[in-house]
Design a protein around this motif. Structure first.
Motif, PDB file in Angstrom:
ATOM      1  N   THR A 166      41.669 -58.197 -45.976  1.00  8.48           N
ATOM      2  CA  THR A 166      42.474 -58.258 -47.158  1.00  8.48           C
ATOM      3  C   THR A 166      41.925 -57.318 -48.372  1.00  8.48           C
ATOM      4  O   THR A 166      42.709 -57.268 -49.434  1.00  8.48           O
ATOM      5  N   ASP A 191      40.798 -54.709 -50.582  1.00  3.48           N
ATOM      6  CA  ASP A 191      41.397 -53.336 -50.956  1.00  3.48           C
ATOM      7  C   ASP A 191      40.504 -52.106 -50.970  1.00  3.48           C
ATOM      8  O   ASP A 191      39.164 -52.192 -51.019  1.00  3.48           O
ATOM      9  N   ASP A 212      48.193 -56.788 -46.278  1.00  6.65           N
ATOM     10  CA  ASP A 212      48.957 -57.675 -47.329  1.00  6.65           C
ATOM     11  C   ASP A 212      49.676 -58.657 -46.440  1.00  6.65           C
ATOM     12  O   ASP A 212      50.717 -58.483 -45.791  1.00  6.65           O
ATOM     13  N   THR A 238      53.696 -59.352 -47.457  1.00  8.58           N
ATOM     14  CA  THR A 238      54.571 -58.178 -46.931  1.00  8.58           C
ATOM     15  C   THR A 238      54.740 -58.639 -45.731  1.00  8.58           C
ATOM     16  O   THR A 238      55.819 -58.608 -45.126  1.00  8.58           O
ATOM     17  N   ASN A 251      54.957 -53.366 -52.408  1.00  6.70           N
ATOM     18  CA  ASN A 251      54.605 -52.008 -52.017  1.00  6.70           C
ATOM     19  C   ASN A 251      54.237 -51.374 -53.295  1.00  6.70           C
ATOM     20  O   ASN A 251      53.229 -50.632 -53.551  1.00  6.70           O
ATOM     21  N   GLU A 270      51.071 -52.605 -55.244  1.00 11.48           N
ATOM     22  CA  GLU A 270      49.896 -52.029 -54.611  1.00 11.48           C
ATOM     23  C   GLU A 270      49.552 -50.627 -55.217  1.00 11.48           C
ATOM     24  O   GLU A 270      48.514 -50.343 -55.481  1.00 11.48           O
ATOM     25  N   LYS A 271      50.692 -49.754 -55.246  1.00 13.11           N
ATOM     26  CA  LYS A 271      50.577 -48.360 -55.451  1.00 13.11           C
ATOM     27  C   LYS A 271      49.841 -48.394 -57.006  1.00 13.11           C
ATOM     28  O   LYS A 271      49.287 -47.573 -57.418  1.00 13.11           O
ATOM     29  N   VAL A 315      48.661 -56.833 -58.856  1.00 14.16           N
ATOM     30  CA  VAL A 315      48.872 -58.044 -57.984  1.00 14.16           C
ATOM     31  C   VAL A 315      50.043 -58.831 -58.403  1.00 14.16           C
ATOM     32  O   VAL A 315      49.912 -59.297 -59.561  1.00 14.16           O
TER      33      VAL A 315
END
Length: 351
Positions: A153, A155, A172, A175, A295, A298-299, A303
């Motif tokens: 998990t 990054d 993730d 998701t 999504n 995350e981009k 959080v």
């Protein structure tokens, strides 16, 4: 492993819930985790949620796998049933226990290594089968018991305590759970008690698979500059989609809300989780937008926390399989062996 038992005595004037229990009655052994570990804050939140819901510990089963996170069930609900399984296998043990007695409240406590690594297959099937469990992931992005390796998990690009960079894209779990059909998916931060406690209360009252992914910084191996799971990083990049309050059935809504719209989501037992929407674009009842929101966050390096998705219409595992309401461990021999005449009727019906 050595456990230090807390003294049983406490002040006679402590606040009590509807069962006449104090918060001390929901505690466990003294924690052996590192001082400042986010997991201890999660344990405190579980204690507070169970106390506020006036749950009886003997009606709760807590299950775990292997890792720092899986030690934490020892630190709360000392009188509850418990089972510590092998690495990554908590969901299968929980499934068997659930099929044997669906009357208990099942609480699974796992970690990012236990769930997103060796146990990911079992996690996926527990979610898609709507196993009736509150599945708590204490997510610190590292294998703390084996000296700080990256977990699945963590990054991509995050740096370890030793200066190494994570080369792989993260998994993730929220998701994935939404895509697999889980009925209740939330994420929180171990340092945000105001959000975490009502989220736990709602998850415990939800009938079906409830996932709460809790970012829980590891103060020993993953709380440094360059880590995306540190206390400072999560505080700076936390974006909440909802301010939560859980309203049990029969109680008046007492929460006061600031400006912004509200949405009331009924649960199976008639209880309501009330959300104050901080973003007009976010709707936790919309599966597609929930995944889209995760999504996009995350981009942007954010959080996303709060109640991410809920489907109050899902059926749980026992209902899908049409299992008898009576717990299987309470059936008598006459119920399990009805005799030759009944067997003949069953065989005749198959012709």
């Amino acid at each position: 492993m050595t456990y230090i038992i807390k003294p049983a005595n406490h002040h006679p004037n402590l606040e009590r819930n509807e069962l006449g229990l104090t918060r001390r009655d929901y505690e466990g052994t003294i924690s052996t985790l590192c001082a400042g570990c986010g997991h201890d804050s999660i344990s405190a939140a579980v204690i507070e949620a169970c106390y506020q819901l006036s749950l009886s510990s003997d009606q709760i089963a807590k299950l775990s796998g292997i890792g720092c996170s899986s030690k934490s069930p020892s630190y709360f609900l000392n009188q509850a049933h418990g089972f510590n399984s092998v690495h990554g296998r908590m969901p299968s043990v929980a499934t068997g226990a659930n099929l044997g007695n669906q009357d208990l409240l099942y609480m699974g406590v796992s970690g990012d290594g236990d769930t997103a690594g060796i146990g990911i297959g079992q996690f996926m099937h527990a979610a898609r089968r709507q196993l009736n469990i509150t599945y708590i992931v204490e997510n610190n992005g590292t294998y703390g018991l084996t000296k700080g390796q990256f977990s699945a998990t963590n990054d991509q690009g995050a740096k370890s305590k030793y200066g190494e960079e994570n080369l792989f894209a993260p998994i993730d779990l929220p998701t994935m759970a939404i895509q697999l059909g889980a009925g209740f998916v939330g994420r929180s931060f171990s340092g945000d008690k105001d959000q975490l406690v009502p989220l736990l209360k709602a998850a415990m009252q939800f009938k079906g698979f409830s996932l709460i992914d809790i970012i829980s910084p590891c103060v020993t191996f993953n709380n440094h500059v360059g880590s995306t799971k540190s206390y400072d990083h999560i505080r700076e990049h936390n974006e909440s989609v909802s301010s939560l309050d859980f309203v049990p059935i029969g109680e008046e809504i007492k929460a006061s809300y600031k400006e912004g719209s509200k949405i009331d989501v009924p649960l199976h037992d008639g209880a309501i989780i009330t959300l104050e929407k901080l973003s007009k674009k976010y709707n936790p009842l919309d599966k597609g937008k929930a995944i889209q929101g995760l999504n996009e966050a995350e981009k942007d390096g954010k959080v996303l926390t709060g109640l991410l998705y809920i489907n109050p219409k899902v059926k749980d595992h026992a209902e899908i399989l049409n299992i008898a309401n009576t717990p299987l461990n309470q059936f008598k021999e006459a119920d399990l062996c009805p005799g030759k005449s009944k067997l003949a009727q069953i065989n005749a019906s198959l012709n």
